[in-house]
Design an enzyme around this catalytic site. Structure first.
Site, PDB file in Angstrom:
ATOM      1  N   THR A 112     -27.579  68.668 -76.299  1.00  0.00           N
ATOM      2  CA  THR A 112     -26.313  67.928 -76.323  1.00  0.00           C
ATOM      3  C   THR A 112     -26.527  66.447 -76.029  1.00  0.00           C
ATOM      4  OG1 THR A 112     -25.154  69.925 -75.601  1.00  0.00           O
ATOM      5  CG2 THR A 112     -23.996  67.831 -75.364  1.00  0.00           C
ATOM      6  N   ALA A 129     -37.803  72.058 -78.426  1.00  0.00           N
ATOM      7  CA  ALA A 129     -38.560  73.305 -78.437  1.00  0.00           C
ATOM      8  C   ALA A 129     -38.102  74.249 -79.539  1.00  0.00           C
ATOM      9  CB  ALA A 129     -38.444  74.000 -77.077  1.00  0.00           C
ATOM     10  N   ASN A 150     -21.901  76.648 -78.390  1.00  0.00           N
ATOM     11  CA  ASN A 150     -20.856  76.918 -77.394  1.00  0.00           C
ATOM     12  C   ASN A 150     -19.534  77.255 -78.081  1.00  0.00           C
ATOM     13  OD1 ASN A 150     -19.883  74.451 -78.301  1.00  0.00           O
ATOM     14  ND2 ASN A 150     -20.294  73.349 -76.423  1.00  0.00           N
ATOM     15  N   MET A 200     -14.992  73.878 -76.927  1.00  0.00           N
ATOM     16  CA  MET A 200     -13.816  73.424 -76.186  1.00  0.00           C
ATOM     17  C   MET A 200     -14.060  72.015 -75.670  1.00  0.00           C
ATOM     18  SD  MET A 200     -12.961  77.052 -74.282  1.00  0.00           S
ATOM     19  CE  MET A 200     -11.195  76.853 -74.044  1.00  0.00           C
ATOM     20  N   HIS A 216     -21.932  77.129 -68.090  1.00  0.00           N
ATOM     21  CA  HIS A 216     -21.777  75.738 -67.661  1.00  0.00           C
ATOM     22  C   HIS A 216     -22.689  75.352 -66.495  1.00  0.00           C
ATOM     23  CE1 HIS A 216     -17.323  75.848 -69.254  1.00  0.00           C
ATOM     24  NE2 HIS A 216     -18.217  75.842 -70.230  1.00  0.00           N
ATOM     25  N   HIS A 234     -14.630  72.169 -69.053  1.00  0.00           N
ATOM     26  CA  HIS A 234     -15.760  72.382 -69.958  1.00  0.00           C
ATOM     27  C   HIS A 234     -16.594  71.101 -70.051  1.00  0.00           C
ATOM     28  CE1 HIS A 234     -14.165  76.288 -71.363  1.00  0.00           C
ATOM     29  NE2 HIS A 234     -13.046  75.745 -70.924  1.00  0.00           N
ATOM     30  N   PRO A 235     -17.903  71.189 -69.856  1.00  0.00           N
ATOM     31  CA  PRO A 235     -18.705  69.984 -69.610  1.00  0.00           C
ATOM     32  C   PRO A 235     -19.269  69.269 -70.830  1.00  0.00           C
ATOM     33  CG  PRO A 235     -20.024  71.938 -69.190  1.00  0.00           C
ATOM     34  CD  PRO A 235     -18.644  72.426 -69.535  1.00  0.00           C
TER      35      PRO A 235
END
Length: 607
Positions: free
Chosen positions: A30, A52, A108, A111, A540, A583-584
Site C-alpha cells: 500500500t 516479494a 482488502n 473501505m 488491520h 479502516h487504515p
C-alpha cells in the site's frame, strides 16, 4: 544514476547487482507503490522497488470487488497464522497479508475512511510531531480521486479530492444494507453522509469505497504504478524477490547502504546498493521482521537467535495493535433480499457478465456496504442483559477513544454471508444478512517476533487478543447493539426472527446464533463465550515500528527515520503510534504521500 531498464518488471535480482540506486523501497504494498511513484517523479533520482510477491495485473480476483476473499491463502497472500490466543480459547487465527503489488490495498474490502481527526492529534501527543489531522488532511485530498454520485448529494465535492491517483466512489448498495441506515436511526444513531471530513466518523453511513468509475478495485498498484509510471527510466520494479535484511555499514554510527535479497530460500543471496536511503514499507508484520533480521531490535531477542546486534531497539515488533471483529452476527433474511447467490458459480454468471461489460451491478459490492461508528458509553439502549450473570455493573468500561467525537465500536453491514473469511459457506438456499461488530480501540497489545534467523521462516504473530478485559466488554456491547438493530421495526419487512419465547432454547452453534437471540435476555456471559469462539481479525495490524520521541519508546522519529541508523526509514502502518478508529488504508496512503514529500524535501529535491 540507477538502472535504465525499459521492461515493466524485473524478476532476476542478479541483473541489478552493478546498479546503485538513490532510493531502495522494500515492499511494493500500500505505501511502497505510493513512494515508488512520488520519488521517481524527479528524473534526477533513481528508485528501486522490491516486492516479494508478483504483479497485481494477473490477479483477476483482485479486480472484481466482491471476489477479494478469493485471494486468501493463494500465492498473493502471506497467509500467516497467529500463535495460539489464550483469550480466544487457544485458537490460532488466520492472518492474511497481501503478497503482491499493492499489498493489502490489492486484496482488502476496499473501505475508504480517514478515521477520526482526534486519532492523529493523539499521534502527535505520543511524539509524532507534525502528524496531526491538519498536517495529514492535504495528503488525503492529494491522493484521492472521487467520483461523485447523484445518489449522495450531501457529500460535498469540496471535502473530497478530485485529481489524485487513488480512486474512490460509492459502489453497489443493496436495499437490505440501505435499510441499515433506517434501523440505526430508529435506535438513535444519527446519519452521517460523509465520515471523511474534519467532523469525524460518528454515526451511520454508506461506506465510501476504493472502487473506480469502471467498477474495478482501485489499489495503490493500479493508481500509482500505471504503465506510464512503470516506463520511467529512473524506476525499477523487482518482483518475486524477498528482502532478507538491510545492509548496514560498520562505522561508529550505522548507515543503510543497501539490501540483501533472494528469490527463495534455496536461491543465491544478492546485494542491491543504495546511495541515499533504504525505505522499509513491508507492512506491520514484515517490516519488523526485516529490522530484526538486520540486527535492529531488542538485544536479548537477537542474541537468542545468534543475530549480530547492530542497534538495541527494544520496541521493534512491539506495540502490535489490531482491530478484532466478533465474527458474523448473521440474521435470517427473506428470499430475494441478499446477494448469497453470488457464491454459486452458475447463478453468479449474470452478475459477472454485467460487471465485465458495464462495470456495474452486484459484483461491485465491497461486502461491507454500510457501517456505523459509535462510542460504547454513548449508546442509550439497554446494553446489559436482564440476567444475574451479566458483567458486574460496578465494573465500569474504560474510555479508550482518542476524543469525545471518536468511536470505539464499528458495526459493518453486508448483504450476504461472510463466514470464516469467506471459506465457509452458508447452507444452500439460505439468505443471510451479516452484521460484523468490531473493536476499534483495543487495550490488548501484542508483538511480532522472529521464529528463527531465517528470513524464509514466518515470523511469530501474537496480537494478544483479550489480554485486557475491557476489550471483550466493549465487543459484548457491540454484539448486543447489532442484535437490537436486527429487531428494529425498520428491518421487519426483510428479516425473519423467531418468537422471543424461543430465544432461551437457541442452538449456540447454529449459523444464526446470536442473531436470533433476544437482545434483552441473552446474557453477557453467553455473548462473551460466543465471541471467544468466533472472533477474527479484520486485517488491520499496525504500530510495530511506531513513531516516538526517543528510541526507548519507539522505533522511528517524527521524520520516520529509524533511531540510531542513518539512511533508513519506515513508511507503512507499522509507524502508527496508536490505533486509528477505522479502516487504515487511507491513512497509510496519506502517510506515504507526506513521507515522499519529506524524503525529497530533505534531499533538496522537492519543489
Amino acid at each position: 544514476m540507477g538502472n535504465l531498464f525499459s521492461q515493466t518488471y524485473v524478476n532476476d535480482p542478479s541483473t541489478l547487482k552493478d546498479q546503485v540506486y538513490d532510493y531502495v523501497v522494500v515492499g511494493g504494498g500500500t505505501a511502497g507503490c505510493v513512494l515508488a511513484n512520488r520519488l521517481s517523479e524527479d528524473p534526477s533520482v533513481s528508485v528501486l522497488l522490491v516486492e516479494a510477491g508478483g504483479s497485481h495485473e494477473k490477479e483477476t480476483f483482485s479486480k472484481i470487488p466482491v471476489a477479494f476473499g478469493k485471494l486468501f491463502k493463494t500465492d498473493a497472500d502471506w497467509a500467516y497464522n497467529t500463535i495460539p490466543q489464550s483469550g480466544l480459547n487457544g485458537r490460532e487465527l488466520f492472518y492474511p497479508r497481501g503478497k503482491l503489488l499493492g499489498g493489502c490495498s490489492s486484496m482488502n474490502a476496499m473501505m475508504y475512511q480517514h478515521c477520526s481527526p482526534s486519532d492523529f492529534m493523539e499521534w502527535e501527543s505520543k511524539g509524532a510531531k507534525g502528524w496531526n489531522y491538519d498536517a495529514l488532511s492535504p495528503y488525503f485530498r492529494k491522493a484521492e480521486k472521487f467520483t461523485p454520485s447523484i445518489l449522495y448529494p450531501n457529500v460535498k465535492s469540496e471535502d473530497r479530492g478530485d485529481s489524485g491517483l487513488f480512486e474512490t466512489s460509492y459502489s453497489h448498495f443493496a436495499p437490505i444494507c440501505a435499510k441499515f441506515l433506517d434501523a440505526a436511526k430508529e435506535i438513535g444513531i444519527p446519519y452521517n453522509p460523509d465520515i471523511n471530513t474534519g467532523k469525524g466518523s460518528l454515526g451511520v453511513t454508506k461506506m465510501l469505497t476504493c472502487i473506480d468509475a469502471k467498477g474495478q478495485r482501485s489499489s495503490t498498484a493500479t493508481g500509482y504504478l500505471t504503465k506510464e509510471v512503470l516506463s520511467r527510466k529512473n524506476l525499477t520494479v523487482l518482483i518475486g524477490t524477498t528482502t532478507t535484511k538491510v545492509l548496514l555499514s560498520s562505522n561508529e554510527r550505522s548507515h543503510a547502504i543497501g539490501i540483501e535479497v533472494a528469490n527463495n530460500a534455496s536461491s543465491p543471496r544478492h546485494t542491491l546498493r543504495c546511495a541515499k536511503e533504504v525505505i522499509l514499507s513491508a507492512g506491520a508484520i514484515n517490516t519488523p521482521q526485516v529490522l530484526l533480521l538486520s540486527g535492529l531490535g531488542p538485544k536479548e531477542e537477537l542474541e537468542k537467535l545468534a543475530i549480530p546486534v547492530v542497534k538495541d531497539l527494544p520496541k521493534v515488533g512491539k506495540n502490535l495493535l489490531d482491530h478484532l471483529v466478533t465474527g458474523a452476527v448473521t440474521m435470517r433474511a427473506k428470499a430475494g433480499t441478499t446477494l448469497d447467490y453470488l457464491a454459486d458459480p452458475i447463478k453468479s454468471l449474470p452478475a459477472l457478465v454485467q460487471w465485465s461489460i458495464y462495470g456495474t451491478g452486484p459484483a461491485t459490492t465491497n461486502v461491507g456496504e454500510a457501517a456505523l461508528f459509535v462510542r460504547s458509553d454513548d449508546i442509550t439502549l439497554p446494553l446489559t442483559a436482564k440476567t444475574p450473570d451479566s458483567f458486574a455493573s460496578e465494573d465500569k468500561l474504560i474510555d479508550t477513544t482518542s476524543g469525545p467525537n471518536s468511536p470505539d465500536i464499528e458495526i459493518m453491514a453486508g448483504p450476504l454471508a461472510f463466514l470464516s473469511h469467506g471459506f465457509r459457506s452458508a447452507p444452500s438456499g439460505t439468505n443471510c444478512f451479516t452484521l460484523m461488530p468490531g473493536l476499534l480501540r483495543p487495550l490488548s497489545v501484542g508483538q511480532v517476533t522472529l521464529a528463527s534467523s531465517s528470513p524464509f521462516d514466518k515470523p511469530l504473530v501474537d496480537p494478544n487478543y483479550f489480554s485486557h478485559p475491557n476489550d471483550v466488554k466493549i465487543l459484548t456491547r457491540a454484539v448486543r447493539l447489532a442484535i437490537h438493530i436486527g429487531h428494529t421495526a425498520s428491518y421487519q419487512p426483510m428479516l425473519t426472527l423467531p418468537p422471543i419465547s424461543q430465544s432461551s432454547s437457541l442452538d449456540k452453534l447454529d449459523l444464526f446464533y446470536p442473531g436470533d437471540a433476544d437482545p434483552d435476555t441473552i446474557s453477557d456471559a453467553d455473548i462473551a463465550d460466543w465471541i471467544r469462539r468466533n472472533a477474527e481479525t479484520i486485517y488491520h495490524p499496525m504500530g510495530t515500528a511506531r513513531i516516538a520521541s526517543d528510541e526507548k519508546t519507539g522505533v522511528v522519529d517524527e521524520e520516520l527515520r529509524v533511531w540510531g541508523v542513518d539512511g533508513l526509514r519506515v513508511v507503512d502502518a507499522s509507524v502508527f503510534p496508536a490505533a486509528v478508529s477505522g479502516h487504515p488504508v487511507a491513512p497509510v496512503v496519506a502517510v506515504a504521500e507526506k513521507a515522499a514529500m519529506m524524503i525529497l524535501g530533505s534531499a533538496g529535491l522537492y519543489h
